[in-house]
Design a protein around this motif. Sequence first.
Motif, mmCIF file in Angstrom:
data_model
loop_
_atom_site.group_PDB
_atom_site.id
_atom_site.type_symbol
_atom_site.label_atom_id
_atom_site.label_comp_id
_atom_site.label_asym_id
_atom_site.label_seq_id
_atom_site.Cartn_x
_atom_site.Cartn_y
_atom_site.Cartn_z
ATOM 1 N N ALA A 1 0.823 -1.215 0.000
ATOM 2 C CA ALA A 1 0.000 0.000 0.000
ATOM 3 C C ALA A 1 0.855 1.263 0.000
ATOM 4 C CB ALA A 1 -0.930 0.000 1.214
ATOM 5 N N TYR A 2 2.131 1.169 0.363
ATOM 6 C CA TYR A 2 2.984 2.354 0.434
ATOM 7 C C TYR A 2 3.861 2.510 -0.814
ATOM 8 C CZ TYR A 2 6.026 5.929 2.377
ATOM 9 O OH TYR A 2 6.719 7.091 2.599
ATOM 10 N N CYS A 3 4.669 1.500 -1.126
ATOM 11 C CA CYS A 3 5.596 1.622 -2.264
ATOM 12 C C CYS A 3 5.042 1.042 -3.560
ATOM 13 C CB CYS A 3 6.933 0.967 -1.934
ATOM 14 S SG CYS A 3 6.885 -0.845 -1.916
ATOM 15 N N LEU A 4 3.927 0.359 -3.502
ATOM 16 C CA LEU A 4 3.260 -0.266 -4.637
ATOM 17 C C LEU A 4 4.066 -1.395 -5.278
ATOM 18 C CD1 LEU A 4 1.625 2.839 -6.348
ATOM 19 C CD2 LEU A 4 0.659 1.314 -4.634
ATOM 20 N N ARG B 1 5.230 -5.246 -5.787
ATOM 21 C CA ARG B 1 4.488 -6.507 -5.699
ATOM 22 C C ARG B 1 4.903 -7.265 -4.446
ATOM 23 N NH1 ARG B 1 3.634 -9.098 -11.634
ATOM 24 N NH2 ARG B 1 2.214 -10.433 -10.494
ATOM 25 N N LEU B 2 3.896 -7.801 -3.780
ATOM 26 C CA LEU B 2 4.127 -8.578 -2.572
ATOM 27 C C LEU B 2 4.235 -10.049 -2.919
ATOM 28 C CD1 LEU B 2 1.470 -6.852 -0.279
ATOM 29 C CD2 LEU B 2 3.957 -6.516 -0.226
ATOM 30 N N GLN B 3 5.021 -10.742 -2.141
ATOM 31 C CA GLN B 3 5.131 -12.187 -2.284
ATOM 32 C C GLN B 3 4.412 -12.815 -1.099
ATOM 33 O OE1 GLN B 3 6.550 -13.416 -5.061
ATOM 34 N NE2 GLN B 3 6.819 -11.270 -5.625
ATOM 35 N N LYS B 4 3.751 -13.916 -1.364
ATOM 36 C CA LYS B 4 3.028 -14.605 -0.293
ATOM 37 C C LYS B 4 3.981 -14.926 0.840
ATOM 38 C CE LYS B 4 -1.133 -17.131 -0.544
ATOM 39 N NZ LYS B 4 -1.932 -18.195 -0.971
ATOM 40 N N GLY B 5 3.575 -14.624 2.055
ATOM 41 C CA GLY B 5 4.378 -14.932 3.231
ATOM 42 C C GLY B 5 5.380 -13.860 3.606
ATOM 43 N N THR B 6 5.574 -12.833 2.767
ATOM 44 C CA THR B 6 6.565 -11.798 3.066
ATOM 45 C C THR B 6 5.915 -10.426 3.159
ATOM 46 O OG1 THR B 6 7.067 -11.455 0.735
ATOM 47 C CG2 THR B 6 8.397 -13.097 1.905
ATOM 48 N N PHE B 7 4.725 -10.352 3.688
ATOM 49 C CA PHE B 7 4.034 -9.081 3.815
ATOM 50 C C PHE B 7 3.433 -8.992 5.209
ATOM 51 C CE2 PHE B 7 0.880 -12.108 2.454
ATOM 52 C CZ PHE B 7 -0.225 -11.801 3.213
ATOM 53 N N HIS B 8 3.035 -7.776 5.554
ATOM 54 C CA HIS B 8 2.383 -7.539 6.838
ATOM 55 C C HIS B 8 1.083 -6.791 6.591
ATOM 56 C CE1 HIS B 8 5.658 -8.827 9.453
ATOM 57 N NE2 HIS B 8 6.479 -8.309 8.540
ATOM 58 N N GLU B 9 0.084 -7.135 7.356
ATOM 59 C CA GLU B 9 -1.199 -6.453 7.276
ATOM 60 C C GLU B 9 -1.262 -5.433 8.400
ATOM 61 O OE1 GLU B 9 -5.981 -7.477 7.130
ATOM 62 O OE2 GLU B 9 -4.559 -9.044 7.665
ATOM 63 N N LYS C 1 -4.779 -2.701 5.134
ATOM 64 C CA LYS C 1 -3.832 -2.625 4.029
ATOM 65 C C LYS C 1 -2.681 -3.603 4.207
ATOM 66 C CE LYS C 1 -5.034 2.126 3.136
ATOM 67 N NZ LYS C 1 -4.620 3.499 3.146
ATOM 68 N N MET C 2 -2.047 -3.928 3.074
ATOM 69 C CA MET C 2 -0.906 -4.829 3.037
ATOM 70 C C MET C 2 0.362 -4.020 2.765
ATOM 71 S SD MET C 2 -2.340 -7.716 3.385
ATOM 72 C CE MET C 2 -3.995 -8.335 3.279
#
Length: 166
Positions: free
Chosen positions: A137-140, A142-150, A154-155
């Motif tokens: 949500a900040y840098c836009l 692409r997120l990878q499954k398992g390496t993001f925070h909610e 927002k992710m």
Amino acid sequence: QKVLTALEQTWHPEHFFCAHCGKVFGDEGFLEHNGKPYCHQDFLAMFAPKCQGCERPVTGNFLSALQGVWHTECFVCTECLTGFTGGSFFELEGRPYCELHFHQRQGTICHGCGRPVTGRCITAAGRRYHPEHFVCAYCLGRLQKGTFHEWGDKMYCQPCHDKLFA
């Protein structure tokens, strides 16, 4: 005395009437079913196929779909009442839907763009995404499954999450 011949019998005009409502036939005539005469209104109500959309009798042009018949103007998306100009529709519980409303009902709308997810799908935090819309949500990025925070609704990628909330 006047007589008329119908259904291979001779009748006094006042004795030739609708087998259902008893109305004497006028200029509109009658329709026959199983050897009995019926006025047009009763014949349609009792024997004509019913439209799956409006449940009124189908007499003219019609469509056959979803194991029933439809007036052409009644075969529309159950949700938005829009016709299927491309000829394709989606079925859910025996009712027709456009692609968008079918996917809304199924819960297969991308949380990022709001369009149906029909191919590859990422599911995170109970929501679905096209892979290209599963972004920080900040840098836009692409997120990878398992390496993001909610955070909230927002992710975030790990670096943005640490920068903003740690």
